[in-house]
Scaffold this active site. Structure first.
Site, short mmCIF file in Angstrom:
data_model
loop_
_atom_site.label_atom_id
_atom_site.label_comp_id
_atom_site.label_asym_id
_atom_site.label_seq_id
_atom_site.Cartn_x
_atom_site.Cartn_y
_atom_site.Cartn_z
N HIS A 1 -4.90 -1.13 -5.58
CA HIS A 1 -5.37 0.02 -4.82
C HIS A 1 -6.14 0.92 -5.75
CE1 HIS A 1 -2.09 -1.56 -2.31
NE2 HIS A 1 -2.96 -1.29 -1.36
N ARG B 1 6.95 -11.18 5.31
CA ARG B 1 6.45 -10.94 6.67
C ARG B 1 7.07 -11.96 7.59
NH1 ARG B 1 -0.02 -10.10 5.46
NH2 ARG B 1 0.26 -8.33 4.06
N HIS C 1 -8.39 -0.92 -0.83
CA HIS C 1 -7.43 -2.01 -1.00
C HIS C 1 -8.25 -3.23 -1.40
CE1 HIS C 1 -4.54 -0.02 1.90
NE2 HIS C 1 -5.67 0.46 2.36
N LYS D 1 -14.95 -3.09 5.61
CA LYS D 1 -14.43 -4.00 4.59
C LYS D 1 -15.41 -5.12 4.27
CE LYS D 1 -12.21 -7.07 7.87
NZ LYS D 1 -11.07 -7.85 8.26
N CYS E 1 0.80 -1.23 0.00
CA CYS E 1 0.00 0.00 0.00
C CYS E 1 0.84 1.28 0.00
CB CYS E 1 -0.97 0.02 1.16
SG CYS E 1 -1.44 -1.59 1.78
N GLN F 1 1.12 -10.96 -3.27
CA GLN F 1 -0.27 -10.54 -3.19
C GLN F 1 -0.72 -10.10 -4.57
OE1 GLN F 1 0.03 -7.44 -0.13
NE2 GLN F 1 -1.47 -8.62 1.02
N ASP G 1 -2.50 -7.68 -5.48
CA ASP G 1 -3.00 -6.49 -4.80
C ASP G 1 -3.52 -5.47 -5.81
OD1 ASP G 1 -3.41 -5.16 -2.47
OD2 ASP G 1 -1.29 -5.05 -1.92
ZN ZN Z 1 -3.27 -2.12 0.50
#
Ligand code: ZN
Ligand code: ZN
Length: 599
Positions: free
Chosen positions: A352, A330, A476, A430, A301, A348, A350
């Site tokens: 945004h 992580r 996200h 979310k 992010c 991910q 991902d």
């Molecule tokens: Zn994010």
């Protein structure tokens, strides 16, 4: 069997206060019944262990999903060879129909009581309860066995169903490596032996489909002690992983996303600004560049925010949908690592989305469409949706939250969803997506999360039609969540029999004798020309052996080439799904496989 009073399940022997609302727990009460029955079974198993291994000290013994466990500090190691004796003792205790008796003790009295019985972990539990302000604790006894416990239990040991011991593992007391390691005995109990057997069968099926085992047998991925928790992908695993990635990319293109890539290592200053340094530091890896502190990204992010901030934006640029296959690291404790399900590095899928508040509803609806279509492609037709709303501690104004939650609700209209009141992140509400696999297990995959906080932290803005600077909302969203974990789920869901379009090796050509090797290679080359993943196996093993190898590798099509086939310009087809299909002209087969791959 018991009663439920609010959040608590209580024994029938306990008095009720006037006016208390109760629900009656019977063997038909589902989870409440299983909980109280398994909880009682845990006491009985602990008593049985003590019979078989005298001097075993007691840790915790709670019910868990599908069973229960009990932790022991043992004077000698327990092995699976002890299971039969322990199970026999359990049966004897059940036949005794001994009542579970409850006594209440003052904290000091209980401490002395367990100290005298040489139960240091129970003393530790009493201390913990005292620290939480309890002045009394409850003790349960069946026969000569005594345990510190909140209850409730079934009335007597005769009301426990069919019990089975499952496995052993090590577990630190209170989960900390600084404490002694105890032995954790996993077990389960079901109301009837038929239900227990059905469960054991399910477990065996799950074991056979364990992705760690199939990942090794099918040569998909590898773990090495040189990188604990960091997966290595082998060529075949890469094919599947890339197939998943390509499927995500198709959806991105269709839905108007742009793809970006942001650095893996970024300045510590950025992570302070994003809040990760304060709240997520123990999961991050740190390093140094030019004498300055840097961190390996645990999330994508902040990188996406820097991309957004790198240019000025007007309201006409919004929504901006920035997708990234972000490889994140992580730190997870070694004890929780689990194949591809829990790793220390993963990708991910991902994205945004930066948009105005009035665009949130349409954007979220588009995410829902994309996500459901994507899951359906992998056979996960039923998607459970969960909406989580404003928690007690939340950043941003009440008006913003109300507007955001309203937008999410509106986006969800026409779909079934479960409401998790107060379960949102502190930075925004979310939606979570959950799918169920062929073995009935639920997996949480993607999320779609609104965020008011990060745009604030990074000072993101756009210029309105009136030439005023405004903050965009950030969404996200991830579909698979982690490509690697998704691969693991997929392996277990299909048992390694990937759908044809995703199979790492779609076909294998087997020449019957050496003189057919060239012809077999030509068949393989012809199929590869059409984009199919096919190789020839011309090893000097018998055809039978090579067919068996191909079957073990779960290759969808084994194609045999001998004299007859060569003369006819054909191949003999063995389909994994449909068995022996006889000879087929090569070009017919090519057309058929191309069509199957495209579907
Ligand atoms: Zn994010
Ligand atoms: Zn208990």
């Amino acid at each position: 069997m018991a009663v439920r009073v609010g959040d608590e399940i209580r024994d029938l022997a306990r008095p009720l206060a006037d006016g208390e609302q109760i629900a009656i727990v019977t063997p038909k009460s589902g989870d409440d019944y299983l909980w109280v029955m398994r909880h009682s079974a845990a006491h009985v198993v602990a008593e049985a262990v003590r019979e078989v291994v005298p001097g075993a000290k007691l840790g915790f013994g709670p019910p868990i999903a599908d069973g229960f466990y009990y932790d022991f500090d043992l004077p000698r190691p327990l092995t699976e060879d002890d299971f039969a004796a322990i199970e026999a003792a359990v049966e004897r205790i059940k036949r005794d129909k001994a009542p579970f008796e409850r006594t209440v003790m003052e904290v000091d009295e209980a401490r002395a009581y367990f100290a005298e019985r040489d139960e240091p972990y129970k003393v530790d539990q009493v201390d913990e309860l005292a620290g939480q302000g309890e002045s009394e604790v409850s003790i349960y006894r069946q026969r000569e066995f005594v345990d510190l416990c909140r209850g409730g239990h079934v009335a007597d040991t005769g009301r426990i169903g069919a019990v089975k011991l499952l496995s052993l593992a090590g577990a630190y007391w209170r989960g900390s490596e600084k404490n002694p390691q105890l032995t954790r005995l996993y077990a389960t109990a079901f109301p009837t032996s038929a239900e227990l057997e059905a469960h054991i069968e399910r477990l065996e099926q799950q074991r056979a489909r364990d992705h760690r085992r199939l990942g090794r047998d099918l040569q998909l991925f590898h773990f090495d002690e040189m990188g604990p928790g960091f997966p290595f992908f082998l060529p075949k695993g890469m094919v599947v992983l890339n197939g998943i990635r390509a499927a995500v990319r198709e959806e991105l293109e269709r839905m108007g996303y742009d793809e970006i890539s942001t650095p893996t290592i970024l300045s510590e200053e950025l992570w302070r600004q994003s809040g990760h340094y304060d709240h997520y530091r123990e999961h991050m890896y740190f390093t140094e560049v030019d004498g300055q502190g840097f961190a390996v990204k645990p999330m994508n992010c902040p990188g996406a925010c820097l991309v957004y901030r790198s240019a000025r934006h007007s309201y006409r640029d919004l929504p901006m949908r920035l997708a990234e296959f972000g490889h994140v690291h992580r730190h997870e404790l070694s004890g929780v690592l689990h194949g591809l399900f829990r790793v220390r590095a993963f990708t991910q899928d991902d994205a945004h989305i930066f948009c105005r508040l009035d665009q949130v509803q349409d954007e979220v609806r588009a995410v829902l469409d994309l996500t459901e279509r994507f899951y359906a492609r992998f056979g996960f037709g039923e998607v459970a949706l969960r909406l989580s709303t404003r928690p007690e501690k939340a950043s941003g104004t009440r008006e913003m939250w109300d507007a955001a939650e309203e937008a999410l609700r509106a986006a969800l209209e026409g779909r079934d969803y479960h409401l998790n009141e107060g379960d949102g992140a502190f930075y925004g509400p979310k939606i979570d997506f959950q799918v169920t696999d062929t073995m009935g297990r639920a997996w949480q995959l993607g999320t779609c999360q609104l965020d008011f906080f990060m745009p604030e932290r990074f000072g993101l803005s756009y210029v309105t039609a009136e030439d005023v600077e405004e903050r965009p909302v950030m969404i996200h969203r991830a579909v698979t969540g982690s490509l690697e974990r998704f691969l693991g789920i997929l392996i277990e869901d299909c048992g390694g029999d990937f759908p044809f379009w995703l199979a790492p090796e779609q076909g294998r050509v087997l020449p019957i004798a050496d003189r057919h090797a060239e012809g077999a290679e030509a068949v393989a080359a012809r199929l590869r020309q059409e984009g199919l993943r096919v190789k020839a196996d011309a090893r000097s093993e018998s055809v039978g052996k090579r067919i068996r190898d191909g079957e073990l590798q779960k290759v969808p099509y084994l194609l045999v080439v001998g004299d007859r086939e060569q003369e006819a310009g054909a191949v003999s087809v063995r389909s994994r799904a449909a068995g022996d299909q006889g000879a087929q002209p090569l070009e017919e087969l090519v057309a058929r496989l191309v069509a199957e791959a495209a579907s």
